[in-house]
Write a protein that holds these residues in place. Structure first.
Motif, short mmCIF file in Angstrom:
data_model
loop_
_atom_site.label_atom_id
_atom_site.label_comp_id
_atom_site.label_asym_id
_atom_site.label_seq_id
_atom_site.Cartn_x
_atom_site.Cartn_y
_atom_site.Cartn_z
N VAL A 60 -1.65 13.81 54.08
CA VAL A 60 -1.63 13.76 52.52
C VAL A 60 -0.65 14.40 52.39
CG1 VAL A 60 -2.85 14.94 51.43
CG2 VAL A 60 -4.17 14.02 52.98
N HIS A 61 -0.24 13.72 51.34
CA HIS A 61 1.06 13.93 50.03
C HIS A 61 0.83 13.95 48.91
CE1 HIS A 61 5.54 14.69 48.70
NE2 HIS A 61 5.24 13.28 48.22
N VAL A 62 1.04 15.01 48.14
CA VAL A 62 0.95 15.03 46.85
C VAL A 62 1.79 14.65 46.28
CG1 VAL A 62 -0.08 16.47 44.98
CG2 VAL A 62 -1.27 16.35 47.28
N THR A 63 1.94 13.91 45.11
CA THR A 63 3.37 14.63 44.26
C THR A 63 3.16 14.69 42.92
OG1 THR A 63 4.65 12.72 45.70
CG2 THR A 63 5.37 13.19 43.36
N VAL A 64 3.49 15.37 42.15
CA VAL A 64 3.36 15.78 40.52
C VAL A 64 4.27 15.82 40.06
CG1 VAL A 64 3.13 17.83 38.83
CG2 VAL A 64 1.58 17.82 41.48
N ALA A 65 4.68 14.63 39.00
CA ALA A 65 5.42 14.60 38.14
C ALA A 65 5.35 14.89 36.75
CB ALA A 65 5.07 12.80 38.28
N LEU A 66 6.10 15.63 35.99
CA LEU A 66 6.19 15.94 35.00
C LEU A 66 7.37 16.42 34.41
CD1 LEU A 66 5.71 19.94 36.69
CD2 LEU A 66 3.71 18.39 35.83
N LEU A 67 6.99 15.88 32.65
CA LEU A 67 8.74 15.86 31.85
C LEU A 67 9.11 17.67 32.74
CD1 LEU A 67 6.29 15.94 28.82
CD2 LEU A 67 7.67 14.00 29.72
N PRO A 68 10.27 17.02 32.06
CA PRO A 68 11.61 17.73 32.62
C PRO A 68 11.83 19.15 32.06
CG PRO A 68 12.59 15.83 31.68
CD PRO A 68 10.81 15.75 31.28
N VAL A 96 -4.06 17.75 59.99
CA VAL A 96 -3.36 17.03 58.67
C VAL A 96 -1.94 17.40 58.85
CG1 VAL A 96 -4.06 16.16 56.47
CG2 VAL A 96 -6.19 16.65 58.23
N VAL A 97 -1.27 17.14 58.58
CA VAL A 97 0.07 17.39 58.35
C VAL A 97 0.20 16.79 56.65
CG1 VAL A 97 2.59 16.66 57.94
CG2 VAL A 97 2.09 16.67 60.28
N THR A 98 0.62 17.94 55.77
CA THR A 98 0.48 17.73 54.26
C THR A 98 1.87 18.19 53.72
OG1 THR A 98 -0.32 19.90 53.86
CG2 THR A 98 -2.15 18.63 54.45
N SER A 99 1.59 18.02 52.77
CA SER A 99 3.19 18.13 51.53
C SER A 99 2.70 17.82 50.14
CB SER A 99 4.58 17.35 52.24
OG SER A 99 3.53 15.52 52.39
N VAL A 100 4.01 18.36 49.48
CA VAL A 100 3.61 18.50 48.26
C VAL A 100 5.43 18.40 47.83
CG1 VAL A 100 3.11 19.65 46.24
CG2 VAL A 100 1.72 19.87 48.23
N GLU A 101 5.24 17.31 46.25
CA GLU A 101 6.65 17.13 45.74
C GLU A 101 6.59 17.41 44.39
OE1 GLU A 101 9.46 13.75 45.04
OE2 GLU A 101 7.69 13.24 45.70
N VAL A 102 6.79 18.24 43.56
CA VAL A 102 7.30 17.84 42.63
C VAL A 102 8.95 17.93 41.48
CG1 VAL A 102 6.71 19.79 40.58
CG2 VAL A 102 5.83 20.54 42.27
N ARG A 103 8.24 16.86 40.70
CA ARG A 103 9.44 16.12 40.12
C ARG A 103 9.87 16.11 39.15
NH1 ARG A 103 9.05 11.22 39.04
NH2 ARG A 103 6.87 9.67 39.75
N ASP A 104 10.56 16.01 38.42
CA ASP A 104 10.48 15.30 36.79
C ASP A 104 10.25 13.83 37.05
OD1 ASP A 104 11.42 17.92 36.27
OD2 ASP A 104 13.54 17.20 36.12
N LEU A 105 9.55 13.23 35.09
CA LEU A 105 9.44 11.94 35.16
C LEU A 105 9.99 11.91 34.66
CD1 LEU A 105 5.78 12.64 33.55
CD2 LEU A 105 6.41 10.96 35.47
N PRO A 106 11.14 10.80 34.89
CA PRO A 106 12.41 10.24 34.04
C PRO A 106 11.95 10.04 32.17
CG PRO A 106 10.95 8.18 35.04
CD PRO A 106 10.12 9.32 34.95
N ASP A 107 13.92 9.77 31.66
CA ASP A 107 13.20 10.10 30.20
C ASP A 107 12.72 8.25 29.84
OD1 ASP A 107 14.85 12.10 30.46
OD2 ASP A 107 16.95 10.90 30.03
#
Length: 113
Positions: A60-68, A96-107
């Motif tokens: 399971v991989h969770v990606t959280v995209a936020l405004l910068p 279960v292998v799990t991972s999370v990425e928090v990244r910025d949304l593009p402009d």
């Protein structure tokens, strides 16, 4: 405002990964921890096959995209909180292998709704 995508091994049924319950806790966690305004949007994408180190394995991989404008420390703290929550919802079955990425949304990101 968060845009969240959860990619998961399709064979993790509701008894092994209760996606609805996870989503109900994930949304307020992310909104609170990221100090976001608005509502979170969560998309679940099942993958028929997932591999870890070349072997078929549940993942399971969770990606959280936020405004910068979040610091690396804030993103790391949010990643840790989401990973801990994810562990509560994937601990009942096979490892279960799990991972999370928090990244910025593009402009270029826009939202209507």
């Amino acid at each position: 405002m968060p845009h969240i995508t959860v990619d998961y091994t399709e064979r993790l049924d509701d008894t092994l990964f209760d996606r609805r319950a996870f989503a109900k806790e994930l949304d307020p966690l992310v909104v609170t921890e990221s100090h976001s305004a608005g509502v979170g949007k969560i998309f679940f994408r099942p993958a028929p096959l997932t591999f870890v180190s070349g072997e078929e394995h549940p993942y399971v991989h969770v990606t959280v995209a936020l405004l910068p404008n979040r610091s690396p420390a804030q993103k790391a703290h949010l990643s840790d909180a989401v990973l801990a929550l994810l562990g509560r919802y994937t601990a009942g079955g096979p490892h279960v292998v799990t991972s999370v990425e928090v990244r910025d949304l593009p402009d270029s990101y826009r939202l209507r709704g």
